[in-house]
Design a protein around this motif. Structure first.
Motif, mmCIF file in Angstrom:
data_model
loop_
_atom_site.group_PDB
_atom_site.id
_atom_site.type_symbol
_atom_site.label_atom_id
_atom_site.label_comp_id
_atom_site.label_asym_id
_atom_site.label_seq_id
_atom_site.Cartn_x
_atom_site.Cartn_y
_atom_site.Cartn_z
ATOM 1 N N THR A 185 -7.763 -67.976 -41.451
ATOM 2 C CA THR A 185 -9.156 -67.640 -41.179
ATOM 3 C C THR A 185 -10.052 -68.317 -42.215
ATOM 4 O OG1 THR A 185 -8.949 -65.608 -42.479
ATOM 5 C CG2 THR A 185 -8.655 -65.401 -40.114
ATOM 6 N N TRP A 186 -11.345 -68.383 -41.920
ATOM 7 C CA TRP A 186 -12.280 -68.912 -42.897
ATOM 8 C C TRP A 186 -13.642 -68.294 -42.664
ATOM 9 C CZ3 TRP A 186 -10.222 -71.838 -38.904
ATOM 10 C CH2 TRP A 186 -11.115 -72.336 -37.953
ATOM 11 N N MET A 187 -14.546 -68.515 -43.620
ATOM 12 C CA MET A 187 -15.903 -67.991 -43.528
ATOM 13 C C MET A 187 -16.870 -69.023 -44.103
ATOM 14 S SD MET A 187 -16.736 -67.344 -46.922
ATOM 15 C CE MET A 187 -17.964 -66.052 -46.873
ATOM 16 N N HIS A 188 -18.171 -68.796 -43.882
ATOM 17 C CA HIS A 188 -19.202 -69.649 -44.453
ATOM 18 C C HIS A 188 -20.048 -68.815 -45.418
ATOM 19 C CE1 HIS A 188 -18.180 -72.061 -40.830
ATOM 20 N NE2 HIS A 188 -18.348 -73.042 -41.686
ATOM 21 N N THR A 189 -20.257 -69.348 -46.601
ATOM 22 C CA THR A 189 -20.914 -68.593 -47.660
ATOM 23 C C THR A 189 -22.424 -68.512 -47.464
ATOM 24 O OG1 THR A 189 -21.020 -70.619 -48.977
ATOM 25 C CG2 THR A 189 -19.166 -69.142 -49.387
ATOM 26 N N ARG A 190 -22.998 -67.476 -48.084
ATOM 27 C CA ARG A 190 -24.433 -67.361 -48.224
ATOM 28 C C ARG A 190 -24.858 -68.042 -49.531
ATOM 29 N NH1 ARG A 190 -24.178 -60.912 -47.867
ATOM 30 N NH2 ARG A 190 -22.919 -61.448 -49.689
ATOM 31 N N GLN A 191 -26.128 -68.263 -49.691
ATOM 32 C CA GLN A 191 -26.609 -68.955 -50.891
ATOM 33 C C GLN A 191 -26.232 -68.191 -52.158
ATOM 34 O OE1 GLN A 191 -27.982 -71.994 -51.032
ATOM 35 N NE2 GLN A 191 -27.968 -71.856 -53.267
ATOM 36 N N GLU A 192 -26.276 -66.852 -52.108
ATOM 37 C CA GLU A 192 -26.044 -66.050 -53.307
ATOM 38 C C GLU A 192 -24.569 -65.794 -53.606
ATOM 39 O OE1 GLU A 192 -27.041 -63.033 -49.975
ATOM 40 O OE2 GLU A 192 -27.486 -65.118 -50.523
ATOM 41 N N ASP A 193 -23.665 -66.221 -52.730
ATOM 42 C CA ASP A 193 -22.249 -65.937 -52.922
ATOM 43 C C ASP A 193 -21.636 -66.721 -54.075
ATOM 44 O OD1 ASP A 193 -21.844 -64.075 -50.891
ATOM 45 O OD2 ASP A 193 -21.440 -65.611 -49.389
ATOM 46 N N THR A 194 -20.669 -66.097 -54.746
ATOM 47 C CA THR A 194 -19.709 -66.791 -55.591
ATOM 48 C C THR A 194 -18.330 -66.579 -54.971
ATOM 49 O OG1 THR A 194 -19.126 -64.909 -57.015
ATOM 50 C CG2 THR A 194 -21.095 -66.190 -57.607
ATOM 51 N N LEU A 195 -17.340 -67.344 -55.417
ATOM 52 C CA LEU A 195 -15.990 -67.122 -54.880
ATOM 53 C C LEU A 195 -15.435 -65.774 -55.332
ATOM 54 C CD1 LEU A 195 -14.113 -70.550 -54.884
ATOM 55 C CD2 LEU A 195 -15.492 -69.452 -53.103
ATOM 56 N N LEU A 196 -15.923 -65.233 -56.446
ATOM 57 C CA LEU A 196 -15.513 -63.890 -56.845
ATOM 58 C C LEU A 196 -16.001 -62.861 -55.835
ATOM 59 C CD1 LEU A 196 -16.168 -63.997 -60.694
ATOM 60 C CD2 LEU A 196 -13.961 -64.105 -59.539
ATOM 61 N N ASP A 197 -17.219 -63.041 -55.327
ATOM 62 C CA ASP A 197 -17.732 -62.145 -54.283
ATOM 63 C C ASP A 197 -16.873 -62.241 -53.022
ATOM 64 O OD1 ASP A 197 -19.956 -61.479 -55.890
ATOM 65 O OD2 ASP A 197 -21.078 -63.213 -55.154
ATOM 66 N N VAL A 198 -16.574 -63.466 -52.622
ATOM 67 C CA VAL A 198 -15.790 -63.682 -51.409
ATOM 68 C C VAL A 198 -14.409 -63.062 -51.558
ATOM 69 C CG1 VAL A 198 -14.742 -65.429 -49.914
ATOM 70 C CG2 VAL A 198 -17.067 -65.764 -50.792
ATOM 71 N N ALA A 199 -13.786 -63.237 -52.723
ATOM 72 C CA ALA A 199 -12.444 -62.708 -52.940
ATOM 73 C C ALA A 199 -12.407 -61.196 -52.710
ATOM 74 C CB ALA A 199 -11.969 -63.041 -54.351
ATOM 75 N N ARG A 200 -13.351 -60.483 -53.300
ATOM 76 C CA ARG A 200 -13.336 -59.027 -53.142
ATOM 77 C C ARG A 200 -13.700 -58.610 -51.725
ATOM 78 N NH1 ARG A 200 -15.967 -54.344 -57.051
ATOM 79 N NH2 ARG A 200 -14.894 -52.594 -56.019
ATOM 80 N N ASP A 201 -14.692 -59.268 -51.139
ATOM 81 C CA ASP A 201 -15.134 -58.888 -49.805
ATOM 82 C C ASP A 201 -14.036 -59.056 -48.758
ATOM 83 O OD1 ASP A 201 -17.653 -58.105 -50.580
ATOM 84 O OD2 ASP A 201 -18.608 -60.013 -50.087
#
Length: 315
Positions: free
Chosen positions: A42-58
């Motif tokens: 799977t994959w996703m597209h980030t928002r401007q405010e995202d970091t990879l740390l945010d993505v990892a937890r989410d």
């Protein structure tokens, strides 16, 4: 699911995957023996405010596994609309599918709950942090001997001395609360001072940062705390190479080894595991293409290029 994010699935999973962003870990129907793959890419597209740390937890993945799967993506400023691969497909760890299995180079815990009569067997997987250098998480077969909600932390003398060298004087007892590094839940192993616990610093999950304990996201330790009984077996392994079959396709999952294992040792293990798995099916490995998978070490299950065994003609 986080607002304004787009999550895509590359293919239909052979076995069910269910997760809720920011709350639950990945839960899969346990495949039958002989099938070793769960999940789907799977994959996703980030928002401007995202970091990879945010993505990892989410999305219930750890820092190391997310960055390995996305080489070249900026950790702190991936930018709006950046495509981020989510490592949500796994080769199951080798050995019995029971209790808790922790694979250190993968920074991941697998829990195999015992199904009640009439229930479908499942496996639940969580990202974790492990012991840093000189504070190794102990490999071997262990068990959970106690559980505590809102635990107090009694830092071992060795940790108090280490902190004191940095001018950080730790008390002998840290009570429950926001300053407690154990978080709100802890499960003790039958080893002195080793725990599976939460954290007051979730950004560190998925890294080699602990003093030997297993650290989990707060929402994950709360979930597994309610599922696991005292006495549950905990098998801690160090398998940077995992090999498994699904639908007659051989997959390999390669993780960088911990510092104790050299690249030459890892390559030997890679070669042996693939060769033995292919021979059982009368197949051979396309080694130049397989070596590229080894070199990339993305931690993502990848189909191994195979060919039929060539039998020399005997006149």
């Amino acid at each position: 699911m986080p607002a304004l994010r787009v999550v895509l699935q590359a293919s239909v999973a052979l076995f069910a995957l269910a997760w809720a962003a920011g709350s639950a870990a990945a839960t899969f129907i346990l495949p039958p023996e002989g099938t070793d793959l769960v999940g789907a890419p799977t994959w996703m597209h980030t928002r401007q405010e995202d970091t990879l740390l945010d993505v990892a937890r989410d999305y219930s993945v750890g820092y190391k596994e997310l960055t390995r799967a996305n080489p070249g993506v900026d950790i702190w400023l991936p930018g709006r609309g950046t495509r981020v691969a989510l490592p949500t497909r796994y080769v199951l760890p080798p050995g019995p599918r029971e209790g808790i299995v922790i694979n250190l180079p993968e920074y991941r815990l697998y829990y195999f709950p015992r199904p009640a009569k009439g229930e479908t067997a499942q496996v639940i997987s969580y990202p974790i942090s492990i012991g840093k250098m000189d504070w190794d998480t102990p490999i071997g077969s262990h068990r959970i001997i106690s559980k505590a909600k809102d635990p107090s932390w009694y830092p071992p003398e060795s940790i108090r001395q280490e902190h004191a060298k940095r001018g950080d004087i730790l008390p002998r007892v840290v009570p429950p609360g926001p300053e407690n590094p154990l978080g709100a839940y802890a499960m003790r192993l039958n080893l002195t001072s080793y725990l599976i616990h939460g954290t007051n610093n979730p950004d560190g999950v998925g890294m080699r940062v602990t003093s030997g304990c297993i650290r989990m996201f707060p929402e994950h330790i709360e979930q597994i705390f309610g599922l696991v009984d005292v006495g549950t077996e905990v098998r801690i392994i160090s398998e940077p190479i995992k090999v498994g079959w699904a639908a007659d396709v051989l997959y390999v999952e390669v993780h960088p080894p911990l510092e104790e294992e050299s690249e030459s040792q890892l390559r030997m293990r890679f070669t042996t595991l693939l060769r033995d798995a292919a021979r059982l099916h009368g197949l051979e490995i396309d080694w130049p293409r397989a070596d590229a998978i080894f070199a990339a070490a993305t931690g993502v299950p990848t189909a191994v290029p195979l060919r039929a065994t060539t039998v020399a003609f005997q006149p």
